[in-house]
Write a protein that holds these residues in place. Structure first.
Motif, PDB file in Angstrom:
ATOM      1  N   ILE A  33      16.769  17.577  12.516  1.00 60.68           N
ATOM      2  CA  ILE A  33      17.046  16.471  11.278  1.00 60.68           C
ATOM      3  C   ILE A  33      17.941  17.014  10.232  1.00 60.68           C
ATOM      4  O   ILE A  33      18.976  16.455   9.873  1.00 60.68           O
ATOM      5  CB  ILE A  33      15.687  15.915  10.578  1.00 60.68           C
ATOM      6  N   ALA A  72      21.836  15.751   9.684  1.00 63.65           N
ATOM      7  CA  ALA A  72      22.043  15.381   8.376  1.00 63.65           C
ATOM      8  C   ALA A  72      23.246  16.100   7.557  1.00 63.65           C
ATOM      9  O   ALA A  72      23.940  15.636   6.911  1.00 63.65           O
ATOM     10  CB  ALA A  72      20.977  15.457   7.453  1.00 63.65           C
ATOM     11  N   SER A  73      23.146  17.339   7.982  1.00 63.45           N
ATOM     12  CA  SER A  73      24.428  18.388   7.361  1.00 63.45           C
ATOM     13  C   SER A  73      25.826  17.980   8.249  1.00 63.45           C
ATOM     14  O   SER A  73      26.807  17.718   7.351  1.00 63.45           O
ATOM     15  CB  SER A  73      24.303  19.495   7.795  1.00 63.45           C
ATOM     16  N   GLY A  81      26.309  14.850   9.246  1.00 60.63           N
ATOM     17  CA  GLY A  81      26.646  13.450   8.684  1.00 60.63           C
ATOM     18  C   GLY A  81      27.306  13.618   7.232  1.00 60.63           C
ATOM     19  O   GLY A  81      28.145  12.685   6.758  1.00 60.63           O
ATOM     20  N   ALA A  82      26.737  14.508   6.350  1.00 64.02           N
ATOM     21  CA  ALA A  82      27.200  14.750   5.082  1.00 64.02           C
ATOM     22  C   ALA A  82      28.555  15.308   5.037  1.00 64.02           C
ATOM     23  O   ALA A  82      29.365  14.775   4.305  1.00 64.02           O
ATOM     24  CB  ALA A  82      26.359  15.761   4.274  1.00 64.02           C
ATOM     25  N   SER A 118      31.138  12.326   5.726  1.00 61.40           N
ATOM     26  CA  SER A 118      30.900  10.953   4.895  1.00 61.40           C
ATOM     27  C   SER A 118      32.241  10.837   4.578  1.00 61.40           C
ATOM     28  O   SER A 118      33.156  11.619   4.022  1.00 61.40           O
ATOM     29  CB  SER A 118      30.091  11.395   3.537  1.00 61.40           C
ATOM     30  N   THR A 148      23.155   9.222   1.210  1.00 57.97           N
ATOM     31  CA  THR A 148      22.318   9.022   2.422  1.00 57.97           C
ATOM     32  C   THR A 148      22.042  10.323   3.409  1.00 57.97           C
ATOM     33  O   THR A 148      20.857  10.460   3.804  1.00 57.97           O
ATOM     34  CB  THR A 148      22.661   7.995   3.361  1.00 57.97           C
ATOM     35  N   ALA A 149      23.066  10.830   3.776  1.00 60.16           N
ATOM     36  CA  ALA A 149      23.135  12.105   4.570  1.00 60.16           C
ATOM     37  C   ALA A 149      22.284  13.099   3.689  1.00 60.16           C
ATOM     38  O   ALA A 149      21.515  13.785   4.371  1.00 60.16           O
ATOM     39  CB  ALA A 149      24.423  12.529   4.902  1.00 60.16           C
ATOM     40  N   ARG A 150      22.426  13.190   2.394  1.00 60.49           N
ATOM     41  CA  ARG A 150      21.773  14.137   1.738  1.00 60.49           C
ATOM     42  C   ARG A 150      20.364  14.017   1.705  1.00 60.49           C
ATOM     43  O   ARG A 150      19.531  14.869   1.757  1.00 60.49           O
ATOM     44  CB  ARG A 150      22.506  14.497   0.156  1.00 60.49           C
ATOM     45  N   PHE A 155      18.728  12.621   3.899  1.00 59.30           N
ATOM     46  CA  PHE A 155      17.963  13.058   5.077  1.00 59.30           C
ATOM     47  C   PHE A 155      17.959  14.655   5.177  1.00 59.30           C
ATOM     48  O   PHE A 155      17.069  15.318   5.835  1.00 59.30           O
ATOM     49  CB  PHE A 155      18.713  12.570   6.526  1.00 59.30           C
ATOM     50  N   GLN A 156      18.914  15.392   4.608  1.00 59.49           N
ATOM     51  CA  GLN A 156      18.802  16.721   4.516  1.00 59.49           C
ATOM     52  C   GLN A 156      17.689  17.131   3.975  1.00 59.49           C
ATOM     53  O   GLN A 156      16.918  18.046   4.262  1.00 59.49           O
ATOM     54  CB  GLN A 156      20.114  17.258   3.639  1.00 59.49           C
TER      55      GLN A 156
END
Length: 552
Positions: free
Chosen positions: A101, A105-106, A108-109, A112, A120-122, A124-125
């Motif tokens: 996860i 997420a990283s 995805g961030a 961005s 949102t990505a942060r 999930f991080q």
């Protein structure tokens, strides 16, 4: 993918044989855990120096605080769940799931394109980080008995220090490097996380134990919901809505209702996330409360000290990262040193007592900093604070684990971590509200006294040190003084918080550590936590049971 279990009934012989880890194997497991924790912690601290540039590029200056608080919110809310899920699905599987996860997420961030995607990505991080921070301690408790755990826990504590300084340094370097850009603040954590995943896959082997356990869905909803509503009040109060407003009362009322429902849920659940019996354990209650206090101080300094260094002192992101070296050196030396001493002596209370005293002194000294304070003085203040945190963080986990029944090891560890993260999220949110309101008031009064106005378009760029440095005088000096005075208030508010934590640690009762001074000797009975009224271990396990359970 094994899961841990402590049989409260039935003969110990029914349990599967535990693996006997050598010192080298423990170090290999520790290396994987440390790499995973390092990447997750760096992901939090690396943004502290890069955040003004990131939100400036994405056009979300008014949402800067959410980029910082979103991962803390999800990390805090999810921490109790990971320990329970690891009891069901196994430590290894859940730890690797948290890593996966975090990696996704990283990425995805880094990809961005607007501030909403980044937040949102942060978030999930933070979800992945909550699992890594909680389960790393649980796994260490699985493979090492309490008496020997100090020598390894010290290195885990040092990861906090390394991440604290490496993150801002790395973030500053990436932002200052023309060939990289801020997106690499998130990509840089991925390789280490992948390596940690592979190391854990190879070296961590725990027995599979079939267990009658269920997910406490109602408890999960009420616990995480109450934490989330409290964080929303602290994050948005005074900025998005007034403290004395309908929204404040609605959110606080909702949080209070969910807390009551959480108590009901945990008392009636077949397998509660935070078993009510934990709160009859005096050591768990005290270490959790102290963790709230230390978490507020730790995360408050990590997030807001770079602002003082870059805005009030005019340092570059890289230079502000270098200024935190005394903090990490203090944490590294005190954390590893105290861990080794605890292993040799079996005594641990002295360290959090001295540690909290150092944190009190350090926070007060930080509150006395001014625009013209010397770098030597700032470094000394941070060093004292680092020593205090290094002496406290891991020892609190050790004390809580040692006082708990082995069946509650995961719940105890994740519970203490939950309260530490809750304190951190509360500190960041509350200190942020104080800083924002105080800066606005100081700037307004300073401009009125000087008889000047804010240059057109400058008010929206106050989160960027680069923009502030370009402002003309006397506006630049007024903003510098405003941030300095606001930071003094922030750290001064933190002083009574850690004083309360110091008083609480004085009440902590030191219990004999389970396990022998030398590996291979029979394990001792678990200590009772002040039995009459103290809420200790309900049924001390026998030496045979402890032999089977010590490495689960």
């Amino acid at each position: 993918m094994a899961q841990t279990s402590v049989a409260s009934q039935g003969p110990a012989a029914s349990e599967p044989a535990k693996p006997q880890y050598t010192h080298r194997q423990i170090l290999e497991i520790l290396a994987g855990l440390m790499m995973a924790m390092l990447t997750s912690m760096i992901s939090t601290s690396v943004v502290s120096t890069a955040l003004p540039t990131i939100v400036g590029d994405l056009g979300g200056q008014d949402q800067l605080s959410w980029v910082a608080s979103a991962p803390l919110l999800t990390m805090t809310a999810s921490t109790p769940l990971w320990g329970k899920l690891s009891d069901i699905a196994g430590r290894k599987l859940m730890f690797q799931t948290a890593l996966l996860i975090f990696v996704l997420a990283s990425v995805g961030a880094g990809l961005s394109h607007n501030i909403g995607q980044l937040i949102t990505a942060r978030a999930f991080q933070g979800l992945g980080t909550g699992g890594l921070s909680a389960l790393a301690q649980v796994i260490l408790g699985d493979v090492v008995e309490p008496r020997q755990r100090g020598r390894y826990a010290g290195f885990m504590g040092a990861v906090f220090g390394v991440a604290t300084v490496a993150g801002p340094l790395l973030g500053g370097f990436i932002v200052d490097a023309d060939s990289l850009g801020w997106r690499w603040c998130f990509y840089v954590c991925v390789p280490l996380a992948v390596i940690a995943f592979l190391v854990i896959q190879r070296v961590l082997k725990l027995p599979k134990v079939k267990r009658d356990t269920r997910v406490d869905v109602f408890g999960a909803f009420t616990i995480t919901g109450s934490a989330a509503l409290l964080m929303l009040v602290l994050s948005l109060g005074g900025t998005e809505f007034a403290w004395n407003s309908r929204w404040t009362y609605l959110l606080l009322g909702g949080a209070a209702v969910l807390v009551v429902l959480a108590v009901v849920a945990e008392r009636s659940a077949h397998d509660p996330i935070l078993p009510p019996r934990l709160f009859r354990n005096r050591t768990f209650v005290l270490t959790s409360f102290i963790s709230v206090c230390i978490g507020m101080a730790m995360f408050g300094v990590m997030i807001y000290m770079p602002q003082y260094l870059q805005i009030a002192k005019g340092m570059s992101p890289t230079a502000s990262g270098l200024m935190t070296l005394p903090l990490v050196i203090g944490m590294l030396v005190s954390s590893t040193g105290s861990g080794l001493i605890v292993t040799r002596t079996g005594r641990y209370k002295l360290f959090p007592v001295v540690g909290l005293a150092c944190v009190v002194v350090g926070m007060y000294m930080l509150s006395q900093l001014h625009t013209d304070s010397s770098e030597v003085l700032i470094g000394a203040d941070l060093a004292i604070l680092g020593v205090g945190m290094g002496l406290t963080l891991q020892i609190l986990i050790l004390a809580a684990q040692n006082a708990a029944a082995l069946a509650d090891l995961a719940s105890t560890t994740s519970g203490v971590s939950f309260f530490r993260n809750l304190g951190g999220a509360m500190g960041v949110a509350a200190f942020g509200a104080i800083l924002t309101n105080r800066v606005a008031d100081e700037i307004a009064s300073g401009l009125r006294a000087a008889g000047v106005g804010m240059p057109s378009g400058a008010s929206g760029e106050l989160g960027s040190p680069e923009q502030i440095q370009k402002l003309p005088e006397p506006v630049h000096g007024i903003i510098q003084d405003a941030f300095t005075n606001a930071m003094e208030t922030v750290f001064l508010v933190g002083v009574p918080v850690v004083v309360v934590g110091f008083l609480a640690v004085l009440a902590l009762k030191e219990l004999p550590l389970r396990g022998s001074a030398g590996r291979g000797k029979p394990a001792e009975k678990p200590p009772a936590d002040d039995a009459p009224g103290g809420g200790g271990v309900a049924r001390p396990a026998s030496p045979t049971e402890l032999d089977i359970q010590a490495l689960q």
